[in-house]
Design a protein around this motif. Sequence first.
Motif, PDB file in Angstrom:
ATOM      1  N   UNK A 130      21.697   2.782  19.419  1.00 15.79           N
ATOM      2  CA  UNK A 130      22.577   2.098  20.373  1.00 15.79           C
ATOM      3  C   UNK A 130      21.886   0.883  20.984  1.00 15.79           C
ATOM      4  N   UNK A 131      20.579   1.030  21.294  1.00 19.91           N
ATOM      5  CA  UNK A 131      19.829  -0.075  21.900  1.00 19.91           C
ATOM      6  C   UNK A 131      19.725  -1.260  20.942  1.00 19.91           C
ATOM      7  N   UNK A 132      19.474  -0.988  19.671  1.00 25.15           N
ATOM      8  CA  UNK A 132      19.367  -2.058  18.675  1.00 25.15           C
ATOM      9  C   UNK A 132      20.714  -2.753  18.492  1.00 25.15           C
ATOM     10  N   UNK A 135      20.889  -2.190  34.882  1.00 21.89           N
ATOM     11  CA  UNK A 135      21.479  -3.252  34.073  1.00 21.89           C
ATOM     12  C   UNK A 135      20.843  -3.345  32.686  1.00 21.89           C
ATOM     13  N   UNK A 136      19.552  -3.079  32.598  1.00 24.47           N
ATOM     14  CA  UNK A 136      18.835  -3.345  31.350  1.00 24.47           C
ATOM     15  C   UNK A 136      18.140  -2.108  30.786  1.00 24.47           C
ATOM     16  N   UNK A 194      14.117   1.836  25.543  1.00 26.60           N
ATOM     17  CA  UNK A 194      13.724   2.692  24.419  1.00 26.60           C
ATOM     18  C   UNK A 194      13.094   1.885  23.282  1.00 26.60           C
ATOM     19  N   UNK A 195      13.232   0.563  23.322  1.00 25.13           N
ATOM     20  CA  UNK A 195      12.663  -0.280  22.270  1.00 25.13           C
ATOM     21  C   UNK A 195      11.238  -0.719  22.580  1.00 25.13           C
ATOM     22  N   UNK A 245      24.249  -8.534  22.119  1.00 27.04           N
ATOM     23  CA  UNK A 245      24.050  -9.265  23.383  1.00 27.04           C
ATOM     24  C   UNK A 245      23.341 -10.592  23.162  1.00 27.04           C
ATOM     25  N   UNK A 246      22.322 -10.582  22.312  1.00 26.56           N
ATOM     26  CA  UNK A 246      21.507 -11.778  22.109  1.00 26.56           C
ATOM     27  C   UNK A 246      21.879 -12.556  20.858  1.00 26.56           C
ATOM     28  N   UNK A 247      22.915 -12.056  20.154  1.00 27.92           N
ATOM     29  CA  UNK A 247      23.412 -12.761  18.962  1.00 27.92           C
ATOM     30  C   UNK A 247      22.273 -13.028  17.972  1.00 27.92           C
TER      31      UNK A 247
END
Length: 254
Positions: A145-147, A45-46, A51-52, A153-155
Motif C-alpha cells: 500500500x505504501x509503495x 499525514x505521512x 514502512x519504507x 502521490x509523487x507521480x
Amino acid sequence: MTAGYKDDKEDWQAVCLKYLLFVFNFLFWMGGAAVLGVGVWTLVEKSDYLSLLASSTFAVSAYILILAGSLVVVTGFLGCCAVIREQKSCLSTYFLCLLLIFLIELVAGVLAYVYYQKLSEELKHHLNQTMTENYAQPGKGDITLAVDKLQQDFKCCGSNNSRDWLMSVYISSKPAESRVVPDSCCKTIIPLCGKRDHPSNIYKVEGGCITKLEQFLADHLLIIGAVGIGVACLQICGMVFTSCLYRRIKTDPY
C-alpha cells in the motif's frame, strides 16, 4: 539610598519579572501547540511512508515532539501558578520542567538533523530492495500500500526508474499477469494498465521515487528540527526569568 527605596525598586523588578513570565507562558503555550501539531501532522499525514524506511528515527523524532508538546500544556499551567503564588518550591518545579522539556525538544531536533544527514544514503540502499523484494508479497500488505501510494502521490515509477521493476519478485510471478510495472505506475489506473510501460501510459520521472521521497522527508525533517530547537531556545528565556524571580523571593509566603 534608603531601605524603603530599595524595597520599592525590588518590588518593581519582581512585578516586571512576573509580567515577563506571563508573556513567556503565553508564547510557551503557542510554541507547545506548534510542537504538538508538527508531531501529530508528521505521523498522521505521512505515516504511510514510514514502512519504507530502514530506521525508525523519523517516527521517533515525531513521537518525541508529541511528548514535549503535551508536557507544555501541564508546565504552562504550573508556570502561571508559580508566578501568582510566588512560592520558591513552585518556581523550582517549574524550572525543572522547563529544563526537562528543553532537553526533550533538543534531542528531537538533533535526531532530525542527524537523520537528515543519513537520509539520502539510506534511501539509496534500502528503498529499491524494499520495493523489488516485498511488493505484493504475503504479509507485506503495508509495504504494498505504501509503495502504491508513493508512486501515485509523487507521480513516479520505481526507486530510480521504471526499469527497476524488471528485477521485482512480483513482476516475475504469475499474479503479475505479464505486467512490466505495477498498476500504480500508471497515469490513469485501470486493471492491467501496467502491461505497457510507454511514457504516455506510466510516470517516467528523472531520479525515480527515491528523489521525490528524499526531498519530501528532508523538508519534514527540517521542520521537525527547526520547531524543536526553536522552541527549546525560547525556553532558555523562561528559565532565565524564572531564576531571576526565584532570587527576588526571599521566603515562601504563607
